[in-house]
Design an enzyme around this catalytic site. Sequence first.
Site, PDB file in Angstrom:
ATOM      1  N   ASP A 139       4.422  -8.693  -5.176  1.00  0.00           N
ATOM      2  CA  ASP A 139       4.868  -7.342  -4.847  1.00  0.00           C
ATOM      3  C   ASP A 139       3.674  -6.412  -5.048  1.00  0.00           C
ATOM      4  O   ASP A 139       3.267  -6.146  -6.186  1.00  0.00           O
ATOM      5  CB  ASP A 139       6.021  -6.914  -5.756  1.00  0.00           C
TER       6      ASP A 139
ATOM      7  N   LYS B 146       9.270  -2.860   0.768  1.00  0.00           N
ATOM      8  CA  LYS B 146      10.009  -2.528  -0.448  1.00  0.00           C
ATOM      9  C   LYS B 146       9.923  -1.033  -0.694  1.00  0.00           C
ATOM     10  O   LYS B 146       8.861  -0.422  -0.537  1.00  0.00           O
ATOM     11  CB  LYS B 146       9.411  -3.317  -1.618  1.00  0.00           C
TER      12      LYS B 146
ATOM     13  N   LYS C 122      13.509  -4.761   0.611  1.00  0.00           N
ATOM     14  CA  LYS C 122      13.876  -4.788  -0.803  1.00  0.00           C
ATOM     15  C   LYS C 122      13.951  -3.366  -1.348  1.00  0.00           C
ATOM     16  O   LYS C 122      12.925  -2.741  -1.597  1.00  0.00           O
ATOM     17  CB  LYS C 122      12.863  -5.605  -1.611  1.00  0.00           C
TER      18      LYS C 122
END
Length: 330
Positions: free
Chosen positions: A162, A230, A266
Amino acid sequence: MPNSPQPPAPGAPAPPDVTSSDAALRRFLHGLPGVDAVGLEARAASLGTRSVKAEAKAYAIDLAISMIDLTTLEGADTPGKVRALCAKGCHPDPTDRGTPQVAAVCVYPDMAATAREALAASGGAALRVASVATAFPAGRASLAVKLADTREAVAAGADEIDMVIDRGAFLAGRYLQVFEEIRAVKEACARPDGGAAHLKVIFETGELATYDNIRRASWLGMLAGADFIKTSTGKVAVNATLPNTLLMLEAVRDFHAGTGTRVGVKPAGGIRNTKDAMKYLVVVGETAGADWLSPDWFRFGASSLLNDLLMQRQKLRTGHYSGPDYVTVD
């Protein structure tokens, strides 16, 4: 003005030279259709009122559990805390082994090896280890440091990275710099066995200020090769919201329609209870479609959410609430 770039239709593929220069990338991103903020928020609010029928609620709760990236990202994290989190991810409800496992456990790079070992010992070999990298959460470091951070996490056993984008560069309009940084991190996700960790690109939507910027960041991340986009780090005042997530789901839907490439989404930060999780699942199904209703394409970045899902699941199974004392607290 005949030479003005024309906004691409939703779902249209990017021109082949869109990343050939900063100017070309800027023309493309600023040619994307503007976001109708009122319409977006009204659509999100409307979808948020949909109810999940009783017969589908048990399935939806299990689906939400299977989509969680169970997360601990604190300066006080210890190997013991990470091992406990991994055990919880493998067996969320020790009283009911039919409870699905979570999708992944998300930790800092220096805890990735601990998480990998703990999952193997707890029977969670199928769970992914996700690791934040690139000087998370601020992203204020040189590219060399960010790439070293990424390679360290992958070498330690991370299946997913991430990363945070350089919001300063993005907001200053240096889009090609952000694009090239994402591409470089994507390359750093490669493993010696020929595989690669999946890359989730974090925009920190609360700092991007406008919906138009979120749409541009979504397309920029996807063009650069993100496997997931995300919303946020969970470390700022405004994190995931239904409108932001809806907008990003529209982007991945249109990108898939135009290119054939599927990208996951996400939302992270602030999703704490079952009611909220159900709203997000409705938004996913109604916007991107049923294919995205899978942990392969949609995740919740959360820690406390799992506890509420487990309590609701126990209520459906036993007819009464067990209360928070009967689920492990992160």
